[in-house]
Design a protein around this motif. Structure first.
Motif, PDB file in Angstrom:
ATOM      1  N   ARG A 357      50.945  67.926   6.761  1.00  0.00           N
ATOM      2  CA  ARG A 357      50.852  69.155   6.382  1.00  0.00           C
ATOM      3  C   ARG A 357      49.093  69.598   6.322  1.00  0.00           C
ATOM      4  O   ARG A 357      48.707  70.760   7.260  1.00  0.00           O
ATOM      5  CB  ARG A 357      51.159  70.575   5.336  1.00  0.00           C
ATOM      6  CG  ARG A 357      51.276  71.544   5.404  1.00  0.00           C
ATOM      7  CD  ARG A 357      52.281  72.360   4.135  1.00  0.00           C
ATOM      8  NE  ARG A 357      53.465  72.003   4.731  1.00  0.00           N
ATOM      9  CZ  ARG A 357      54.401  71.811   3.256  1.00  0.00           C
ATOM     10  NH1 ARG A 357      53.732  72.070   2.186  1.00  0.00           N
ATOM     11  NH2 ARG A 357      55.292  71.949   3.858  1.00  0.00           N
ATOM     12  N   PHE A 358      48.763  68.960   5.816  1.00  0.00           N
ATOM     13  CA  PHE A 358      47.278  69.262   6.047  1.00  0.00           C
ATOM     14  C   PHE A 358      46.860  68.947   7.449  1.00  0.00           C
ATOM     15  O   PHE A 358      46.259  69.996   7.700  1.00  0.00           O
ATOM     16  CB  PHE A 358      46.546  68.297   5.277  1.00  0.00           C
ATOM     17  CG  PHE A 358      44.955  68.399   5.201  1.00  0.00           C
ATOM     18  CD1 PHE A 358      43.937  69.130   4.757  1.00  0.00           C
ATOM     19  CD2 PHE A 358      44.321  67.387   6.235  1.00  0.00           C
ATOM     20  CE1 PHE A 358      42.655  69.433   4.499  1.00  0.00           C
ATOM     21  CE2 PHE A 358      42.527  67.670   6.276  1.00  0.00           C
ATOM     22  CZ  PHE A 358      42.151  68.540   5.667  1.00  0.00           C
ATOM     23  N   PHE A 359      46.699  67.725   7.700  1.00  0.00           N
ATOM     24  CA  PHE A 359      46.409  67.624   9.500  1.00  0.00           C
ATOM     25  C   PHE A 359      47.163  68.462   9.875  1.00  0.00           C
ATOM     26  O   PHE A 359      46.808  69.003  11.213  1.00  0.00           O
ATOM     27  CB  PHE A 359      47.267  65.968   9.734  1.00  0.00           C
ATOM     28  CG  PHE A 359      46.113  65.134   8.974  1.00  0.00           C
ATOM     29  CD1 PHE A 359      44.445  65.456   8.942  1.00  0.00           C
ATOM     30  CD2 PHE A 359      46.597  63.877   8.825  1.00  0.00           C
ATOM     31  CE1 PHE A 359      43.844  63.676   7.946  1.00  0.00           C
ATOM     32  CE2 PHE A 359      46.185  63.427   7.742  1.00  0.00           C
ATOM     33  CZ  PHE A 359      44.546  63.325   7.220  1.00  0.00           C
ATOM     34  N   LEU A 360      48.737  69.026  10.484  1.00  0.00           N
ATOM     35  CA  LEU A 360      49.075  69.905  10.911  1.00  0.00           C
ATOM     36  C   LEU A 360      47.981  71.693  11.284  1.00  0.00           C
ATOM     37  O   LEU A 360      48.102  71.668  11.974  1.00  0.00           O
ATOM     38  CB  LEU A 360      50.530  70.533  10.258  1.00  0.00           C
ATOM     39  CG  LEU A 360      51.219  68.818  11.441  1.00  0.00           C
ATOM     40  CD1 LEU A 360      52.898  69.118  10.325  1.00  0.00           C
ATOM     41  CD2 LEU A 360      52.023  69.080  12.188  1.00  0.00           C
ATOM     42  N   ASP A 361      48.080  71.264   9.864  1.00  0.00           N
ATOM     43  CA  ASP A 361      47.348  72.466   9.586  1.00  0.00           C
ATOM     44  C   ASP A 361      45.845  72.740  10.509  1.00  0.00           C
ATOM     45  O   ASP A 361      45.316  73.851  10.727  1.00  0.00           O
ATOM     46  CB  ASP A 361      47.586  73.189   8.101  1.00  0.00           C
ATOM     47  CG  ASP A 361      49.045  73.540   7.484  1.00  0.00           C
ATOM     48  OD1 ASP A 361      49.450  74.038   8.561  1.00  0.00           O
ATOM     49  OD2 ASP A 361      48.994  73.655   5.843  1.00  0.00           O
ATOM     50  N   GLU A 362      45.685  71.617   9.758  1.00  0.00           N
ATOM     51  CA  GLU A 362      43.706  71.822  10.290  1.00  0.00           C
ATOM     52  C   GLU A 362      43.836  71.386  11.715  1.00  0.00           C
ATOM     53  O   GLU A 362      43.282  72.128  12.166  1.00  0.00           O
ATOM     54  CB  GLU A 362      43.197  70.541   9.775  1.00  0.00           C
ATOM     55  CG  GLU A 362      42.774  71.269   8.289  1.00  0.00           C
ATOM     56  CD  GLU A 362      41.780  72.078   7.814  1.00  0.00           C
ATOM     57  OE1 GLU A 362      41.101  72.739   8.630  1.00  0.00           O
ATOM     58  OE2 GLU A 362      41.788  72.773   6.736  1.00  0.00           O
ATOM     59  N   PHE A 363      44.470  70.785  12.722  1.00  0.00           N
ATOM     60  CA  PHE A 363      44.856  70.134  13.880  1.00  0.00           C
ATOM     61  C   PHE A 363      45.055  70.841  14.747  1.00  0.00           C
ATOM     62  O   PHE A 363      45.539  69.826  15.620  1.00  0.00           O
ATOM     63  CB  PHE A 363      44.271  69.204  13.619  1.00  0.00           C
ATOM     64  CG  PHE A 363      42.564  68.592  12.604  1.00  0.00           C
ATOM     65  CD1 PHE A 363      41.732  68.821  13.440  1.00  0.00           C
ATOM     66  CD2 PHE A 363      43.329  67.621  11.828  1.00  0.00           C
ATOM     67  CE1 PHE A 363      40.653  68.588  12.359  1.00  0.00           C
ATOM     68  CE2 PHE A 363      41.121  67.114  10.363  1.00  0.00           C
ATOM     69  CZ  PHE A 363      40.300  67.697  11.139  1.00  0.00           C
ATOM     70  N   GLY A 364      46.785  70.657  13.531  1.00  0.00           N
ATOM     71  CA  GLY A 364      47.696  70.271  15.043  1.00  0.00           C
ATOM     72  C   GLY A 364      48.550  69.744  15.302  1.00  0.00           C
ATOM     73  O   GLY A 364      49.373  68.446  15.899  1.00  0.00           O
ATOM     74  N   ILE A 365      48.271  68.324  14.068  1.00  0.00           N
ATOM     75  CA  ILE A 365      48.251  66.455  15.299  1.00  0.00           C
ATOM     76  C   ILE A 365      49.361  66.846  13.598  1.00  0.00           C
ATOM     77  O   ILE A 365      49.374  66.230  12.320  1.00  0.00           O
ATOM     78  CB  ILE A 365      47.604  65.618  14.675  1.00  0.00           C
ATOM     79  CG1 ILE A 365      45.945  66.278  15.796  1.00  0.00           C
ATOM     80  CG2 ILE A 365      46.961  64.275  14.643  1.00  0.00           C
ATOM     81  CD1 ILE A 365      44.391  65.654  15.642  1.00  0.00           C
ATOM     82  N   GLU A 366      50.494  65.512  14.361  1.00  0.00           N
ATOM     83  CA  GLU A 366      51.368  65.045  13.181  1.00  0.00           C
ATOM     84  C   GLU A 366      51.110  63.594  13.167  1.00  0.00           C
ATOM     85  O   GLU A 366      50.990  62.906  14.681  1.00  0.00           O
ATOM     86  CB  GLU A 366      52.771  65.694  13.526  1.00  0.00           C
ATOM     87  CG  GLU A 366      53.932  65.171  12.187  1.00  0.00           C
ATOM     88  CD  GLU A 366      55.396  65.645  12.884  1.00  0.00           C
ATOM     89  OE1 GLU A 366      55.840  65.040  11.745  1.00  0.00           O
ATOM     90  OE2 GLU A 366      55.524  66.782  12.990  1.00  0.00           O
ATOM     91  N   ASN A 367      51.633  62.611  12.298  1.00  0.00           N
ATOM     92  CA  ASN A 367      51.210  60.954  12.318  1.00  0.00           C
ATOM     93  C   ASN A 367      52.606  60.863  11.805  1.00  0.00           C
ATOM     94  O   ASN A 367      53.650  61.209  11.753  1.00  0.00           O
ATOM     95  CB  ASN A 367      50.505  60.650  11.471  1.00  0.00           C
ATOM     96  CG  ASN A 367      48.837  61.415  10.532  1.00  0.00           C
ATOM     97  OD1 ASN A 367      48.918  62.501  10.587  1.00  0.00           O
ATOM     98  ND2 ASN A 367      48.321  60.623  12.132  1.00  0.00           N
ATOM     99  N   ASP A 368      52.822  59.429  13.223  1.00  0.00           N
ATOM    100  CA  ASP A 368      54.439  59.278  12.675  1.00  0.00           C
ATOM    101  C   ASP A 368      53.971  57.788  12.594  1.00  0.00           C
ATOM    102  O   ASP A 368      55.087  57.458  12.046  1.00  0.00           O
ATOM    103  CB  ASP A 368      54.325  58.604  15.018  1.00  0.00           C
ATOM    104  CG  ASP A 368      54.896  59.857  15.019  1.00  0.00           C
ATOM    105  OD1 ASP A 368      55.429  61.227  14.379  1.00  0.00           O
ATOM    106  OD2 ASP A 368      55.024  59.921  16.917  1.00  0.00           O
ATOM    107  N   GLU A 369      52.909  57.502  11.528  1.00  0.00           N
ATOM    108  CA  GLU A 369      52.390  56.458  11.145  1.00  0.00           C
ATOM    109  C   GLU A 369      52.467  56.802   9.505  1.00  0.00           C
ATOM    110  O   GLU A 369      51.588  57.502   9.627  1.00  0.00           O
ATOM    111  CB  GLU A 369      51.917  55.353  11.470  1.00  0.00           C
ATOM    112  CG  GLU A 369      50.016  55.803  11.322  1.00  0.00           C
ATOM    113  CD  GLU A 369      49.726  56.901  12.340  1.00  0.00           C
ATOM    114  OE1 GLU A 369      48.484  57.827  12.149  1.00  0.00           O
ATOM    115  OE2 GLU A 369      50.520  57.075  13.359  1.00  0.00           O
ATOM    116  N   ALA A 370      53.111  55.439   8.482  1.00  0.00           N
ATOM    117  CA  ALA A 370      53.014  54.812   7.560  1.00  0.00           C
ATOM    118  C   ALA A 370      51.606  54.409   7.382  1.00  0.00           C
ATOM    119  O   ALA A 370      51.632  53.479   7.917  1.00  0.00           O
ATOM    120  CB  ALA A 370      54.145  55.020   6.796  1.00  0.00           C
TER     121      ALA A 370
END
Length: 1001
Positions: A357-370
């Motif tokens: 959620r942090f990366f989505l909120d700040e940059f609109g980026i979603e990670n596919d990897e752990a």
């Protein structure tokens, strides 16, 4: 022509060391230096820049342990340097062999603009390219005098690991503060020679390519005038053009280089220092991205990004700009690179919720990897958590550290306990600190186990652990390795690009089922008991706080759900699950602060819980019990408030030998005069639990001096020597049906209270230890009369089976393993469980007795006493709660595990409170009841099948609802909403995790 590679290598090394590298900076002039030493903790940038300075000089000592000094360096670029590249060389007293583990600095301009970080492998600051000549140079350095604590041979116990016990003498001496001319041609010659020399060292002796490289290097050295390196460097480089231009074989291995700086969120430094380490590293990386068009850098751990945003806004602005450019890439989608063995179900889920959620909120980026390169093994419940968070890939290299068995794959599908599979990659370079050395690249290509069916691997490139990141030298080497005969091909790529290519080329990868067990660092399941207890307690308090706050917010219109408080507290708890905090492998300072933090978390959560319960209970004098355990009576699934009821009696009687008997209708427990359990007879099943002639509740003490990693490791040979603590100072009756046992040993003392509760088959054992041993390991043993080839231990959203035997080296290596709330052993038709409120480590062994019966011994790990990195590890008072449950099924183990960790809370109120959600099948366990994070007021329920079979259940909401939708962990719909105004039927696979979101009327 020289045919002897050894002679050429020796020549090359000396020429590089003594002539070529020194010629990179052929001219220099000293800078003026002044300093201000901050009197205490680090100050703000503004305060540091404005502080009054006093003159200093190269050679001066500076920096007590954990101190901060602000250096001001100033000078003038000589006019005769006009048109040349000029850099400031700022050496704080570095040891270049220990990047990340000693003093560091962050350089600022006078206006507070960050320039770049300083570390042993990155001591330069560009002044002009080209310089005009005559420029005035003023730079400020925020220098941290972090002590060197890591000494591998041997680890040395030190008081420097806490500012409260460290001395105040200076640790470092300023080594160089100069302006210097940077000769880029010589620098490139250094890289050319290093790459070819390292390549030559890896090529077969009889390889034609080796001889080509050897001859070219020899010619280049011949062309170099050692008294005029700068003047002849171009000619030397010309001798290397052909061998550097020859392309790699078409079949060459492909390596995706990813700029990287694995930064431990705490380890041999406190949390506050990690904030500055991240600022230094990201400053370096954003500057490098400006200079290098192909370079890509990735950084995980949303917490570290949040620290920059909060504490270093001037650095954050550069990071945001770099992310927008697409080459500074958020990775991993977790709040921190957490331990994955010990965090509970919800905590592991929330690592992804808050990270993504942090990366989505700040940059609109979603990670596919752990992204977990350094985590100490991976629990079998993790794959479905990764998938439920919306991710699909996993990267780690830590399993390469296993001591006994070599993992058979580098790219594979990892299958978890519920059947979920995650595409997983172990970089064959076997490090998360790749420096683009020829030996590393050659090792990755040779080591890759999936040759013939796959050809891509990943190399996290840059100095890590203590930070630093990628250097310009690494990038220059990678450029030469892009397409070089005899080497793997190297290209900069994002993690997503790598995984997409790797998955596309490997249509049917092998499958690994179950946990990814690290055959090393097993003692991290036990070290620093208070940190582990703080984590367990915090997880269950968060469960209660969310449950009762959600219930109150739904039932009482005036009650405000504490969104912000819960969000902040969750992030604090998640931070402390970092893989060197929760495992107990950080310095004393970290664990001292963690204990205070957990106490504050407990107080704040308790206040939130009590506030919600008061709102729900109302005014009245009726005794109520609020119980958040999933299977609490009158509180099915999510919990509720229930009137306490009278229970059956339990009795205490004496044994002829001075011991005692505890008995009720279900269980008879005999405790001998030594305070040991010699019988636990299941009355209903008419069978004994304890093995013949092998008492239980047996404390055992082992020497504990591992070969290397003190706080991390316990080596198998520890079992060779054991002391059974059978002598008791006193064995006396306690209150009710209980027995008190006191033992002394060494400098320590143990007090136990063994209690048989009325109406249960549960023998509760409260163990208080005043622990003052050194390099010892304390276990609590239960030899059981059970024939079992495997046993179950709880993990995230279910349980995992391990063998009790050692048929293979893989099973033998698991001589210390992790459980959450329970361990369960079973013969067909009868089993026994041991549940715990705070311990994680355990071992299970089996022997065959002379009567041909099998004794299966379960031992829980209580305490250790390593001396590094915290010489006072675990010293002091501790309290543990375990319970032995004869006749237990898996369902009983699940239920009692929650009961021990979530006792009821008694209050006075107007009357019972009905549950917010009810579930009619005990196999379906609710792990979270909360309001949706978006503030909509929707109710979110997370649950899973907990017994290992298929389950049908009906969820009945205790509130008005219009629709329900299945969501991912971030509460985003995975299907179309379904209308509902009442009960919702669900069907679950074994261990299946599911999240439902109910829209309220």
């Amino acid at each position: 022509m020289h045919d002897d590679r050894g002679l050429v290598e020796a020549r090359l090394k000396r020429v590089l060391d003594e002539r070529v590298r020194p010629a990179v900076y052929p001219e220099s002039v000293p800078l003026e230096v002044a300093v201000w030493n901050a009197p205490g903790e680090p100050v703000s940038v503004a305060e540091g820049l404005a502080a009054p300075v006093t003159p200093a000089a190269v050679g001066d000592p500076w920096g007590p342990p954990w101190g901060t000094s602000w250096f001001r360096v100033s000078g003038t670029v000589p006019r005769e340097w006009a048109g040349r590249t000029v850099e400031a060389l700022l050496d704080l007293g570095f040891d270049e062999n220990m990047p990340g583990f000693q003093c560091e600095g962050l350089v600022y301009r006078p206006d507070g603009t960050p320039v770049k970080g300083l570390n042993p492998r990155n001591q330069w600051v560009r002044v002009g390219a080209p310089a005009e000549g005559g420029e005035e140079v003023v730079l400020h350095i925020e220098a941290a005098s972090n002590p060197v604590l890591l000494d591998y041979h041997p680890f040395v116990p030190t008081r420097l690991g806490d500012i409260e016990t460290a001395h105040r003498d200076p640790l470092y001496r300023l080594a160089r503060m100069d302006l210097a001319v940077f000769d880029e041609t010589v620098w490139h010659l250094v890289i050319d020679l290093e790459v070819l020399g390292e390549l030559m060292a890896e090529l077969p002796v009889d390889s034609g390519r080796r001889h080509d490289v050897l001859r070219a290097v020899d010619r280049a050295l011949d062309a170099l005038d050692l008294q005029d390196v700068g003047g002849t460097a171009e000619a030397a480089r010309a001798c290397l053009v052909d061998v550097l231009a020859r392309p790699a074989e078409p079949s060459a291995h492909r390596i995706s280089a990813v700029g990287h700086a694995h930064i431990d969120s705490a380890w041999l430094w406190p949390l506050r220092e990690t904030v500055r380490k991240v600022a230094r590293t990201t400053s370096n990386m954003t500057a490098l991205l400006d200079d290098e068009s192909e370079f890509i850098f990735t950084m995980s751990q949303a917490q570290q990004w949040a620290w920059i945003k909060e504490h270093r806004p001037e650095v954050w602005a550069k990071v945001v700009k770099a992310v927008e450019g697409g080459r500074f890439v958020p990775a991993g989608g977790m709040w921190v690179e957490a331990d994955t063995n010990m965090p509970g179900s919800e905590a592991m889920a929330r690592q992804f919720v808050h990270g993504k959620r942090f990366f989505l909120d700040e940059f609109g980026i979603e990670n596919d990897e752990a992204w977990l390169p350094d985590t100490f093994g991976f629990a079998a419940g993790l794959p479905q958590i990764i998938k439920a968070a919306g991710s699909k890939w996993l990267l780690t290299q830590k399993i390469s550290w296993s001591q006994t068995n070599k993992f058979p794959h580098h790219t594979f599908q990892w299958e978890g306990i519920d059947g979920t599979r995650i595409f997983t990659h172990f970089p064959p370079v076997d490090t998360y600190n790749c420096a683009m050395k020829g030996s590393e690249i050659a090792h990755a290509a040779r080591n890759f186990k999936d040759k013939g069916v796959a050809r891509h691997s990943l190399a996290p490139t840059g100095w890590g652990d203590g930070g630093g990141g990628t250097t310009r030298e690494m990038i220059a080497k990678a450029a030469r390795l892009r397409d070089l005969e005899g080497s793997a091909r190297v290209v900069w790529e994002t993690p997503a690009d790598f995984f997409a290519k790797a998955e596309a080329e490997y249509a049917n990868p092998p499958v690994w089922v179950g946990e990814l067990y690290l055959e090393l660092h097993r003692a991290t399941l036990t070290s620093q008991a208070k940190t582990k207890q703080g984590n367990r307690r915090s997880e269950h308090l968060l469960r209660e706080a969310e449950l009762w706050s959600a219930t109150a917010a739904v039932r009482e219109p005036e009650f405000a759900y504490p969104y912000a408080d819960l969000d902040r507290i969750w992030k604090t708890v998640l931070l402390h699950q970092f893989h060197d905090i929760l495992p107990g492998s950080s310095i004393a300072w970290v664990h001292r602060e963690a204990e205070k933090t957990y106490a504050a978390v407990a107080a704040e959560l308790t206040a939130l819980i009590e506030q919600a319960q008061r709102a729900l209970a109302g005014q009245g004098t009726q005794p109520l019990v609020f119980n958040a355990a999933p299977h609490a009576r009158h509180a099915v699934a999510a919990g509720g408030a229930a009137v306490a009821e009278a229970e059956e009696a339990a009795e205490l009687s004496a044994r002829p030998d001075g011991g005692f008997v505890l008995a009720n209708e279900r269980l008879r427990v005999e405790i001998d005069a030594r305070g040991l359990v010699v019988s636990a007879y299941d009355i209903g099943a008419a069978r004994e639990t304890i093995a013949p002639d092998r008492p239980a509740n047996l404390l055992q003490l082992h020497p504990d001096f591992p070969n290397m990693w003190d706080a991390w490791d316990v080596d198998a040979f520890y079992r060779n020597t054991v002391t059974d603590l059978v002598e008791a100072d006193e064995v006396t009756p306690g209150e009710g049906a209980s027995v008190r046992v006191v033992r002394s040993f060494g400098a320590s003392k143990v007090t136990q209270l063994l209690t048989l509760a009325p109406g249960t088959s549960r023998l509760d054992i409260l163990t208080e230890v005043d622990w003052h041993e050194t390099e010892k390991f304390l276990k609590l043993a239960f030899p059981l009369d059970v024939h079992a080839e495997r046993y179950a231990s709880e993990t995230q959203f279910g349980h995992f089976y391990r063998a009790t035997h050692t048929n293979t080296s893989w099973e033998a290596a698991k001589f210390e393993a992790c459980n959450h709330r329970f361990v369960h052993l079973e013969e067909p038709g009868w089993g026994v469980a041991l549940v715990t409120d705070s311990t994680y480590g355990h071992d299970v062994t089996r022997t065959v007795r002379p009567d041909a019966g099998t004794t299966t011994t379960l031992r829980v790990s209580l305490l250790r006493a390593p001396r590094f990195p915290d010489p006072e590890t675990d010293q002091g008072a501790h309290r543990f709660h375990h319970a032995l449950i004869p006749g237990a099924t898996i369902a009983d183990a699940v239920r009692e595990g929650y009961a021990v960790n979530l006792p009821g809370r008694g209050v006075l109120g107007a009357g019972p409170v009905s549950p917010l959600i009810e579930v009619d099948n005990d196999a379906v366990v609710v792990t979270a009841v909360k309001l949706a994070d978006d503030g909509s007021g929707d109710v979110v329920i997370r649950f899973h099948e907990a017994h290992g079979g298929r389950a049908r259940a009906t969820l009945t909401p205790g509130f008005a609802t219009t629709e329900v939708v299945v969501t991912d962990l971030l509460e985003r719909p995975l299907a179309e909403p379904q209308p509902t105004d009442g009960p919702v039927p669900v069907t679950l696979r074994p261990f299946e995790l599911r999240t439902l979101r109910f829209r309220r009327v």
